[in-house]
Design a protein around this motif. Structure first.
Motif, PDB file in Angstrom:
ATOM      1  N   GLU A   6       0.808  -1.218   0.000  1.00  0.00           N
ATOM      2  CA  GLU A   6       0.000   0.000   0.000  1.00  0.00           C
ATOM      3  C   GLU A   6       0.842   1.269   0.000  1.00  0.00           C
ATOM      4  O   GLU A   6       0.364   2.315  -0.406  1.00  0.00           O
ATOM      5  N   ILE A   7       2.080   1.189   0.465  1.00  0.00           N
ATOM      6  CA  ILE A   7       2.853   2.419   0.603  1.00  0.00           C
ATOM      7  C   ILE A   7       4.086   2.493  -0.294  1.00  0.00           C
ATOM      8  O   ILE A   7       4.711   3.539  -0.373  1.00  0.00           O
ATOM      9  N   ALA A   8       4.445   1.412  -0.952  1.00  0.00           N
ATOM     10  CA  ALA A   8       5.636   1.429  -1.810  1.00  0.00           C
ATOM     11  C   ALA A   8       5.277   0.892  -3.197  1.00  0.00           C
ATOM     12  O   ALA A   8       4.596  -0.121  -3.326  1.00  0.00           O
ATOM     13  N   THR A   9       5.730   1.604  -4.211  1.00  0.00           N
ATOM     14  CA  THR A   9       5.529   1.174  -5.593  1.00  0.00           C
ATOM     15  C   THR A   9       6.874   1.220  -6.300  1.00  0.00           C
ATOM     16  O   THR A   9       7.556   2.250  -6.284  1.00  0.00           O
ATOM     17  N   ARG A  10       7.246   0.123  -6.903  1.00  0.00           N
ATOM     18  CA  ARG A  10       8.493   0.054  -7.666  1.00  0.00           C
ATOM     19  C   ARG A  10       8.225   0.461  -9.102  1.00  0.00           C
ATOM     20  O   ARG A  10       7.231   0.041  -9.707  1.00  0.00           O
ATOM     21  N   ALA A  11       9.104   1.254  -9.664  1.00  0.00           N
ATOM     22  CA  ALA A  11       8.937   1.736 -11.034  1.00  0.00           C
ATOM     23  C   ALA A  11       8.740   0.591 -12.020  1.00  0.00           C
ATOM     24  O   ALA A  11       7.924   0.682 -12.940  1.00  0.00           O
ATOM     25  N   ALA A  12       9.462  -0.494 -11.814  1.00  0.00           N
ATOM     26  CA  ALA A  12       9.401  -1.620 -12.747  1.00  0.00           C
ATOM     27  C   ALA A  12       8.043  -2.309 -12.754  1.00  0.00           C
ATOM     28  O   ALA A  12       7.683  -2.951 -13.743  1.00  0.00           O
ATOM     29  N   THR A  13       7.265  -2.168 -11.679  1.00  0.00           N
ATOM     30  CA  THR A  13       5.984  -2.867 -11.614  1.00  0.00           C
ATOM     31  C   THR A  13       4.782  -1.924 -11.542  1.00  0.00           C
ATOM     32  O   THR A  13       3.642  -2.384 -11.446  1.00  0.00           O
ATOM     33  N   ALA A  14       5.001  -0.624 -11.608  1.00  0.00           N
ATOM     34  CA  ALA A  14       3.898   0.339 -11.543  1.00  0.00           C
ATOM     35  C   ALA A  14       2.998   0.193 -12.768  1.00  0.00           C
ATOM     36  O   ALA A  14       3.470   0.031 -13.893  1.00  0.00           O
ATOM     37  N   PRO A  21      -4.427  10.473 -26.333  1.00  0.00           N
ATOM     38  CA  PRO A  21      -3.217  10.702 -27.128  1.00  0.00           C
ATOM     39  C   PRO A  21      -2.214  11.589 -26.383  1.00  0.00           C
ATOM     40  O   PRO A  21      -2.568  12.660 -25.897  1.00  0.00           O
ATOM     41  N   GLY A  22      -0.998  11.096 -26.236  1.00  0.00           N
ATOM     42  CA  GLY A  22       0.059  11.877 -25.607  1.00  0.00           C
ATOM     43  C   GLY A  22      -0.046  12.010 -24.110  1.00  0.00           C
ATOM     44  O   GLY A  22       0.571  12.894 -23.523  1.00  0.00           O
ATOM     45  N   SER A  23      -0.809  11.134 -23.457  1.00  0.00           N
ATOM     46  CA  SER A  23      -1.028  11.252 -22.017  1.00  0.00           C
ATOM     47  C   SER A  23      -0.867   9.889 -21.347  1.00  0.00           C
ATOM     48  O   SER A  23      -1.555   8.941 -21.704  1.00  0.00           O
ATOM     49  N   LEU A  24       0.031   9.822 -20.370  1.00  0.00           N
ATOM     50  CA  LEU A  24       0.306   8.586 -19.653  1.00  0.00           C
ATOM     51  C   LEU A  24       0.190   8.828 -18.153  1.00  0.00           C
ATOM     52  O   LEU A  24       0.798   9.756 -17.612  1.00  0.00           O
ATOM     53  N   ILE A  25      -0.587   7.979 -17.480  1.00  0.00           N
ATOM     54  CA  ILE A  25      -0.742   8.037 -16.024  1.00  0.00           C
ATOM     55  C   ILE A  25      -0.074   6.802 -15.434  1.00  0.00           C
ATOM     56  O   ILE A  25      -0.339   5.684 -15.874  1.00  0.00           O
ATOM     57  N   THR A  26       0.792   7.007 -14.447  1.00  0.00           N
ATOM     58  CA  THR A  26       1.424   5.890 -13.749  1.00  0.00           C
ATOM     59  C   THR A  26       0.897   5.877 -12.320  1.00  0.00           C
ATOM     60  O   THR A  26       1.014   6.865 -11.599  1.00  0.00           O
ATOM     61  N   LEU A  27       0.298   4.751 -11.925  1.00  0.00           N
ATOM     62  CA  LEU A  27      -0.351   4.625 -10.627  1.00  0.00           C
ATOM     63  C   LEU A  27       0.669   4.303  -9.540  1.00  0.00           C
ATOM     64  O   LEU A  27       1.478   3.395  -9.701  1.00  0.00           O
ATOM     65  N   LEU A  28       0.609   5.037  -8.427  1.00  0.00           N
ATOM     66  CA  LEU A  28       1.586   4.874  -7.353  1.00  0.00           C
ATOM     67  C   LEU A  28       0.985   4.312  -6.069  1.00  0.00           C
ATOM     68  O   LEU A  28       1.443   3.304  -5.557  1.00  0.00           O
ATOM     69  N   THR A  29      -0.017   4.977  -5.499  1.00  0.00           N
ATOM     70  CA  THR A  29      -0.648   4.487  -4.275  1.00  0.00           C
ATOM     71  C   THR A  29      -2.089   4.947  -4.235  1.00  0.00           C
ATOM     72  O   THR A  29      -2.427   6.030  -4.728  1.00  0.00           O
ATOM     73  N   ASP A  30      -2.947   4.118  -3.642  1.00  0.00           N
ATOM     74  CA  ASP A  30      -4.372   4.423  -3.587  1.00  0.00           C
ATOM     75  C   ASP A  30      -4.941   3.873  -2.281  1.00  0.00           C
ATOM     76  O   ASP A  30      -5.471   2.771  -2.232  1.00  0.00           O
ATOM     77  N   ASP A  32      -6.929   4.931   1.716  1.00  0.00           N
ATOM     78  CA  ASP A  32      -7.948   5.833   2.251  1.00  0.00           C
ATOM     79  C   ASP A  32      -7.376   7.218   2.551  1.00  0.00           C
ATOM     80  O   ASP A  32      -8.099   8.211   2.522  1.00  0.00           O
ATOM     81  N   GLU A  33      -6.099   7.283   2.854  1.00  0.00           N
ATOM     82  CA  GLU A  33      -5.471   8.551   3.223  1.00  0.00           C
ATOM     83  C   GLU A  33      -4.918   9.325   2.037  1.00  0.00           C
ATOM     84  O   GLU A  33      -4.863  10.552   2.064  1.00  0.00           O
ATOM     85  N   LEU A  34      -4.476   8.607   0.999  1.00  0.00           N
ATOM     86  CA  LEU A  34      -3.711   9.262  -0.057  1.00  0.00           C
ATOM     87  C   LEU A  34      -3.810   8.482  -1.360  1.00  0.00           C
ATOM     88  O   LEU A  34      -3.655   7.264  -1.380  1.00  0.00           O
ATOM     89  N   THR A  35      -4.064   9.195  -2.442  1.00  0.00           N
ATOM     90  CA  THR A  35      -4.001   8.635  -3.790  1.00  0.00           C
ATOM     91  C   THR A  35      -2.950   9.434  -4.544  1.00  0.00           C
ATOM     92  O   THR A  35      -2.991  10.665  -4.536  1.00  0.00           O
ATOM     93  N   CYS A  36      -1.983   8.746  -5.178  1.00  0.00           N
ATOM     94  CA  CYS A  36      -0.925   9.439  -5.921  1.00  0.00           C
ATOM     95  C   CYS A  36      -0.649   8.747  -7.250  1.00  0.00           C
ATOM     96  O   CYS A  36      -0.741   7.521  -7.357  1.00  0.00           O
TER      97      CYS A  36
END
Length: 160
Positions: A6-14, A21-30, A32-36
């Motif tokens: 819940e608190i750590a995301t590795r770049a290789a597995t995100a 077009p031209g827009s990329l979202i990379t999910l980090l954490t989601d 109850d306290e924080l979505t990034c």
């Protein structure tokens, strides 16, 4: 013990989602306290349309390029290192500034369970869902669309 998933995301597995077009979202954490997530935009990418949230503050930290962000009815252009927070109930939109790309760290507090919203955007981009599906999800993801003549009249590409 802390759940590291819940608190750590590795770049290789995100998880990365193309939401247009031209827009990329990379999910980090989601949580109850924080979505990034991070968002990268090519020059001329549409970005996010005018919207507001009723429950969360959304914040933006530009890590590269230049980002136009609408807050209420005023457009601010942010550069690398700049930060802005948009409180609940305030309409906003964002996209790369004319003639620029942008890379942005985006967060919500409290967290909003938004990863499925981003996945829905990806499905719309892939032709597997519709814009109506996004509109129908407004209450679920606290993403309410609005209008702005200031934003609709802004310049999206560099002048020749």
């Amino acid at each position: 013990m802390v759940d590291m998933t819940e608190i750590a995301t590795r770049a290789a597995t995100a998880e990365a989602i193309y939401d247009g077009p031209g827009s990329l979202i990379t999910l980090l954490t989601d949580t109850d306290e924080l979505t990034c997530n991070t968002a990268t935009f090519d020059e001329g990418a549409a970005g996010a349309p005018v919207h507001f949230h009723t429950k969360a503050t959304e914040f933006f930290h530009v890590t590269a390029g230049r980002l136009d962000i609408l807050v209420d009815d005023e457009i601010h252009t942010l550069g690398a290192g700049d930060f802005i927070a948009v409180p609940p109930g305030v309409k906003h939109a964002f996209a790369p500034a004319a003639g620029h790309t942008a890379a942005v760290f985006v967060g919500f507090t409290p967290g909003m369970g938004r990863f499925d919203y981003y996945r829905l955007l990806g499905r719309v981009n892939a032709g597997e869902a519709t814009v109506q599906d996004i509109k129908d999800s407004s209450a679920t993801y606290d993403n309410h669309y609005a209008e702005s003549t200031v934003w609709s009249g802004r310049r999206r590409s560099a002048e020749p």
